[in-house]
Design an enzyme around this catalytic site. Structure first.
Site, PDB file in Angstrom:
ATOM      1  N   GLY B 360       0.841  -1.203   0.000  1.00 33.06           N
ATOM      2  CA  GLY B 360       0.000   0.000   0.000  1.00 33.06           C
ATOM      3  C   GLY B 360       0.874   1.251   0.000  1.00 33.06           C
ATOM      4  O   GLY B 360       1.986   1.263  -0.523  1.00 33.06           O
ATOM      5  N   SER B 361       0.371   2.252   0.684  1.00 35.75           N
ATOM      6  CA  SER B 361       1.035   3.558   0.613  1.00 35.75           C
ATOM      7  C   SER B 361       2.384   3.593   1.325  1.00 35.75           C
ATOM      8  O   SER B 361       3.139   4.544   1.165  1.00 35.75           O
ATOM      9  CB  SER B 361       0.130   4.621   1.223  1.00 35.75           C
ATOM     10  N   THR B 362       2.690   2.560   2.139  1.00 38.37           N
ATOM     11  CA  THR B 362       4.019   2.570   2.764  1.00 38.37           C
ATOM     12  C   THR B 362       5.111   2.451   1.701  1.00 38.37           C
ATOM     13  O   THR B 362       6.281   2.669   1.974  1.00 38.37           O
ATOM     14  CB  THR B 362       4.175   1.398   3.754  1.00 38.37           C
TER      15      THR B 362
END
Lengths: 377, 680
Positions: B360-362
């Site tokens: 995801g956004s990590t």
């Protein structure tokens, strides 16, 4: 005074026989000490047994052979009666009916027959000394077969063989024809040879031997091939043979037998005590023991040869041969050339009954030796 | 017969006489023979003496035969019987060594040994197992689960093995059985060392467990030529540290040469070689921190991996739900096994090690660094975010309706702007992204010192070509690159990989292989030996450098963005009032794809299809002491579920502050609203 008293007390004792027996007892106590290292009470029990047995011997040595002869028929008849009683109301232990419960104690009448048999047969031949006919061999044959049959039926093959041998020796010394002996001997050798040769086939499970119990067949088969049952019946033979073999020429030394002390030898203080002896004293020890037995037998034969009456000769010869039979069968089974039967090593194995029986025999030999001149008139 | 005349001779046996006597003697025995009527004592005696002679020959013959047998046994076959007797009496018994202890970094015991009595049955010595067990049950308590476990062991073992029916007997039970021992052939009481894991479920996936040596283990031991060293051992490490450090923990088996009797009982010891105990292991794990992490995860499925970025030491390695490793030591019973193995929550799964999830956004900070590294972006370059990115006819949406406005690189991280990364990914292309991401360790084994690690997936055109079989599947579509930029699509990484990559950023590019064992403590020499871990290769098969050559000004931009997240970004609420300055990034990984023009509504989606929540972070920012990755499966927004866990772990590690249990619930309730309006 004292000398005369001593002479009276030890008068019946035959010095050479006593010396040989004493040496055997000494060896026996030495081995028993090693074999019963974990049960020292047994050692002292056996000392007591020797005391009793020597007393019996002394008493019998005082009794003249004529008295023994008079006792032959009653003892034999009582023995047979007791065997019949065992057959009818015997106590069953470990799959065999050998004992008779008298209320106070249980007795094993087959032991009595070991002595009663040669007495009886010798008595019979003595009675018919003047003219021994074939008929007499038939009669003695019957006298022999009846108790032997009863004992074999119990079943107790070892004792049956010993009792049979005792009677047969008397018949042999009484002059049983070689025409009968030789064929029987040859037949025996041939049949043993056949059993060994066809071992594999006849030892298969399911093969029934006529006239033999399953356990008897097993004994013979495990003798032929102990490895077939290494944890069961063959264990005795395998381990005792290992004990004997590992003794080597000079033995492992007294109290140092590993087979014996680590309980690999079953019955190591009774029937298999020879394995302990052989392991600790080796071939040299075995040779010495055989020489001792030979000396015992030689003295017995000497007494027999000098015996005054037909009865005494037959009895002395038969008793001597019984000693030989015990020694040979026992050492043979321990070293793996004879099947395992319950025969003790004479004067060495632990056990009171056998000891008394054997010293009874020695006492008779002494009695015959002592009274050889009294009757020779 | 005429021979009667010669009977006057003396006792001298001449050959001639013998022969005559032989014949003479037959006379009386023959039926109807012409036997003399006279009593002839002399003749009779001679005949008898002949018989004595014959008997003597028999005696001598038999004894000679016996003596020949003795010579054969005692001289000719002496060697054979001598060795047979030795074999009989000497037995070599192995003495199993004590297994090494496992301690945490502060010396707290994680795995230890204790001695206890077990009741064991050797099935091959027992004729009717069920009956014996029934009879035993009258003496000692045997529960149905003990029976089930025994049945399971029985099916896995050889029948001449001694198998435990009951473990941990009480003294009273031992005494009761001892009194009745004679009744039970093939049943024995044995004193054994047991492995115990005092922390229970805590760190179970790290510590692992030992279990009885199986057929497969045995084959492995044979392969490694270790069978002799395991002669006295019944157990072997099955998973985790217990498995991977088996060589250190097991120790060296000693032996005892004993004299045994016919019953196999040892009588005395002839010689003895003492066993050497296994080495103790000191882990990098701080069990207190581990428990904070585990408790923070609570009943939710997930993982927390915390690393010291400067050393690669794993401070916490949590996987929830967990299991009690003590169940496995004596062989787990089938009911417990089924419960663990068939649970939809997969408690046996080591999530940080083997769970691969889209990041995801990590992923965005790594993408940003890659953009700077390749020169695709300058930090101040901005985009104007309309709230979506059109690729052909396909609209890639940003979670914030209407977009984030003007977004530069720092802001793209702080507000987690999807559109920025859609464009960036499209500009870079999947293979460039893969080449830039590989050095972080994405998609490759990190080289951690326990077995079973999964590599995950670092997508690239060649990965896809290799992964699929049909040509149309093997082709990479440009549209697939777009979602790669926001950590979706084929991306799949383990929490361990993300924590490791985070640590690299925190340590300004320093690559330290994650490790669980701090040092091996050899008790004999008191030597504390650090463990050498081999250098892992990256997903492209390249050896990874000790330090990634990032430009400090590039790193500074990324770090500025990451530091903004807990202050004014998606995790601001979770980190409000922290006593340290941290840096982090939330992430939400889609479990299933939302249709075009449809809004994701957590309440409407079945729990197992809900998004996974991520948080990657390190702290303190000036001199990072801890870097971590938190994953909450089906946790929804990263800010909502994952970031608070990171906060608790940081709080404890950096300030020693433990979470207030009561404060947890209301916080979770409000966070949903707080995160609204922002991307995850």
């Amino acid at each position: 005074m004292i000398r005369r008293a001593l002479a009276r007390v030890f008068g019946g004792i035959d010095a050479p026989l006593m010396t040989i027996a004493g040496l055997l007892i000494g060896v026996g106590m030495l081995v028993l000490f090693s074999a019963t290292y974990d049960q020292p009470a047994r050692f002292f029990d056996q000392l007591r047994n020797f005391g009793i047995a020597l007393l019996v011997m002394w008493v019998v040595a005082q009794v003249p052979p004529q008295t023994l002869m008079r006792l032959a028929v009653p003892v034999y008849l009582v023995g047979v009666a007791l065997l019949v009683a065992v057959f009818l109301f015997g106590v069953r232990k470990k799959g065999a009916t050998r004992w008779l419960n008298l209320g106070i104690t249980t007795i094993q009448p087959s032991e009595i027959m070991k002595i009663a048999m040669p007495l009886m047969i010798a008595w019979y031949f003595h009675k018919h000394e003047v003219l021994v006919r074939a008929r007499d061999y038939l009669v003695t044959g019957l006298l022999l077969i009846l108790p032997v049959g009863l004992i074999a039926k119990q079943p107790d093959l070892g004792t049956a063989i010993l009792v049979f041998a005792a009677g047969a020796y008397v018949m042999f010394f009484a002059g049983l024809s070689w025409k009968l002996i030789l064929p029987a001997f040859i037949a025996g050798v041939v049949s043993v040879g056949c059993v060994i040769a066809f071992e594999e086939r006849i030892c298969q499970s399911g093969v029934v031997w006529p006239g033999f119990k399953e356990y008897q067949k097993h004994r013979v088969c495990t003798l032929l091939d102990p490895a077939s049952d290494p944890l069961g019946k063959g264990f005795h033979t395998i381990q005792s043979v290992i004990a004997v073999g590992s003794g080597g020429a000079t033995g492992k030394g007294w109290l140092k037998g590993t087979q014996a002390h680590l309980e690999f030898i079953p019955e190591r203080h009774t029937d298999f005590i020879f394995a302990v002896y052989s392991e600790e004293f080796g071939l040299i020890g075995n040779f010495a023991l055989i020489i001792l037995y030979c000396a015992l037998i030689a003295r017995g034969f000497m007494i027999a040869a000098n015996a005054p009456t037909f009865f005494a000769r037959l009895l002395a010869g038969a008793i001597t041969m019984i000693f030989f039979t015990y020694a040979f069968v026992n050492m043979g089974m321990v070293s793996g050339i004879l099947p395992v039967v319950g025969v003790p090593l004479p004067l060495i194995s632990y056990g009171g009954t056998a000891l008394v029986t054997l010293f009874l025999g020695i006492g008779m030999l002494m009695s015959i030796q002592r009274h050889r001149k009294l009757v020779q008139t | 017969m005429q021979a009667s005349q010669s009977a006057t001779d003396s006792h001298v046996f001449s050959r001639r006489n013998k022969r005559r006597l032989f014949r003479t003697f037959e006379a009386p025995s023959l039926p109807g023979g012409r036997a003399t009527e006279l009593k002839n004592t002399e003749q009779e005696i001679r005949a008898f003496q002949l018989r004595l002679g014959a008997a003597g020959l028999l005696v001598i013959g038999c004894f000679a035969l016996l003596f020949a047998r003795f010579v054969y046994l005692q001289v000719a076959s002496y060697d054979e019987y001598q060795s047979a007797a030795e074999e009989n009496r000497i037995s070599i018994l192995p003495i199993a060594p004590n297994r090494g202890l496992i301690l945490d970094r502060n010396g707290v015991v994680l795995a230890r040994n204790y001695s206890a009595y077990t009741l064991e049955i050797t099935p091959s010595k027992v004729s009717d197992l069920d009956q014996v067990i029934d009879e035993l049950a009258q003496l000692v308590e045997i529960q149905p689960r003990d029976r089930r476990r025994f049945q399971k062991l029985l099916s896995e073992s050889k029948t001449f093995d001694s198998l435990p029916i009951r473990t941990r007997l009480t003294d009273i039970e031992v005494a009761r059985f001892a009194a009745n021992r004679w009744r039970f052939k093939g049943v024995e009481i044995k004193a054994r060392l047991f492995r115990q894991y005092p922390q229970g479920e805590s760190a179970a996936h790290v510590i692992g467990y030992i279990g009885r040596i199986s057929q497969k283990d045995q084959e492995l031991l044979e392969e490694r030529d270790l069978v002799a060293n395991y002669k006295g051992s019944e157990h072997i490490g099955k998973i985790g540290i217990e498995q991977s450090y088996e060589r250190e923990l097991h120790g060296t088996t000693g032996s005892e040469q004993v004299e045994v009797d016919a019953g196999g009982r040892a009588v005395r010891t002839l010689s003895r070689t003492a066993p050497v105990s296994g080495n103790n292991l000191v882990l990098t794990i701080d069990i207190e921190l581990q428990k904070i992490a585990e408790e923070a995860l609570g009943n939710r499925k997930g993982a927390v991996v915390a690393i010291d970025p400067l050393t690669g030491e794993l401070l916490a390695f949590a996987s929830r739900p967990s299991f009690d490793p003590n169940l496995f030591v004596d062989g787990i019973d089938s009911a417990n096994w089924d419960a663990l193995n068939n649970s939809p929550d997969k408690p046996l799964l080591n999530r940080p090690l083997r769970g691969a999830y889209p990041p995801g956004s990590t992923y965005k900070p790594f993408m940003a660094l890659a953009a700077l590294n390749t020169g695709k972006r300058r930090p101040e370059q901005s985009i104007s975010d309309p709230g979506y990115f059109m690729f052909g006819n396909h609209r890639f949406r940003d979670d914030k309706v209407g977009g984030h406005g003007t977004v530069d690189m720092v802001k793209s991280i702080v507000v987690s702007c999807d559109t920025y990364y859609y464009v960036l990914a499209n500009d870079m292309g999947v293979d460039t992204i893969a080449r830039q991401m590989a050095p972080f360790g994405f998609g490759a084994l990190t080289g951690i010192d326990i077995e079973g690690e999964l590599p995950g997936v670092l997508p690239s055109t060649w990965w896809k070509a290799k992964r699929f079989r049909r040509p149309e599947q093997q082709k990479w579509y440009a549209g697939e690159t777009i979602s790669i930029g926001i950590g979706q699509g084929y991306n799949a990484y383990t929490p361990l990989q993300l924590a490791h990559a985070t640590a690299i950023i925190a340590a300004d590019g320093l690559v330290k292989t994650p490790r669980l064992v701090r040092h091996v403590h050899d008790l004999r020499t008191d030597e504390k030996r650090p463990v050498e871990l081999p250098v892992a290769k990256d997903a492209l098969g390249q050896p990874r450098p000790q330090k990634l050559p990032f430009k400090p000004e590039h790193l500074a931009v990324i770090k500025e963005g990451l530091e903004g997240v807990p202050i004014s970004g998606t995790s601001a609420r979770a980190f409000a009032g922290a006593a340290y300055v941290s840096a982090g990034k939330t992430g939400t990984a889609q479990v299933f794809t939302i249709k075009q023009n449809e809004k994701y509504d957590a309440k409407r989606v079945a729990e197992h299809l809900r998004d996974h929540a991520w948080y990657m972070a390190y702290a303190p920012v000036d001199k990072p002491r801890i870097a971590l990755a938190v994953l909450v499966e089906n946790g929804g927004f990263g800010a909502q579920s994952a970031a608070p866990i990171a906060r608790q772990v940081f709080d404890f590690h950096l300030t020693g502050k433990r979470p207030e249990k009561a404060g947890q619930a209301p916080f979770l309730g409000k966070s949903g609203a707080g995160a609204e309006g922002e991307d995850d």
